[in-house]
Scaffold this motif. Sequence first.
Motif, PDB file in Angstrom:
ATOM      1  N   HIS A 187       0.868  -1.179   0.000  1.00 22.08           N
ATOM      2  CA  HIS A 187       0.000   0.000   0.000  1.00 22.08           C
ATOM      3  C   HIS A 187       0.907   1.232   0.000  1.00 22.08           C
ATOM      4  O   HIS A 187       1.148   1.830   1.049  1.00 22.08           O
ATOM      5  N   GLU A 243      -4.197   3.812  -2.248  1.00 23.98           N
ATOM      6  CA  GLU A 243      -4.359   2.362  -2.349  1.00 23.98           C
ATOM      7  C   GLU A 243      -4.860   1.775  -1.030  1.00 23.98           C
ATOM      8  O   GLU A 243      -5.765   0.932  -1.008  1.00 23.98           O
ATOM      9  N   ARG A 269      -8.677   0.284  -0.730  1.00 28.88           N
ATOM     10  CA  ARG A 269      -8.949  -1.137  -0.498  1.00 28.88           C
ATOM     11  C   ARG A 269      -9.698  -1.360   0.815  1.00 28.88           C
ATOM     12  O   ARG A 269     -10.553  -2.248   0.914  1.00 28.88           O
TER      13      ARG A 269
END
Length: 295
Positions: free
Chosen positions: A272, A277, A281
Amino acid sequence: MPLPAPSHHTPDRTLLVGCGALGTRLGQQLVRHGGQVFALRRSPAGLPAAFTALAVDLSVPVGRELPAVDAMVITLPPGGPVSGPALGPGPGPDDGYLASLRNLAAALPRVPERVVLVSSTRVLGGHTGGRPLTEGDEPAPVGPRAEVLLEGERLATELFDAHVLRPAGIYGPGREMLLRKVLDGDPVQYARRTNRIHEDDLVRTLQAVLTAEEPPRLLHAVDRSPAPLGEVITFIAERLGVPAPPRLQPEETTGTVLDGSRLLGVLGTLEHPTYREGYGRLIAGREQTGPAQRT
């Protein structure tokens, strides 16, 4: 999803001191790669069956010898001697934390070959400029908690020759403070400089420091995207489909910016690399399964 295998040999026997959420995830990886894990905390409730649980209160002398191990990871938080569920009140950070480290040292039959102390980037909080800080910058603790953390680093180095890992704000499933702030509409200091690390990458970092032949003595666990808190909050609000929370007044540019180049040299890549990101997620996972219950 299992994390990648470490690049070097997993220690045969590892003692996890203060085995909360982070220590448990690390221990599961060590067991998966053939290691034996001893988990020390005041209450062993909830520990995986694959761990050897040690119910020990480090705020007082242990009174027995702990098992000999090859490696040790210390994740004791100031403000209480050992992490874990439903521990109740403990001694203050000015005595309990440092006393726990001394009591741990006295109970070990020998110092393990590799010891990692998890501290915090909080010890750098007194730096007020916007220049990215590296591991070469001198600590500048602000407040009792940060001062005790720094003293703990010094003591762990003296007692155990420890490698010191300083994570920034840890987030991930069950570590959703910013998401709750956005959903609750709490005012936010938009200009505050912030740094963070996803728990996945922090576990990978601990594995790397445990298993590498010559890991850094000091390492900042931060991702590749330090950012003003307002930028992160706005991104989260957009992904959640809710209004961004109001700006806290008066607006103040505080906080630090940390350089994560050394960490990238150790891991090569991050799962990450930025908050985009990581929180993207995390939010997608919430939408599929609902909010996690762990905090």
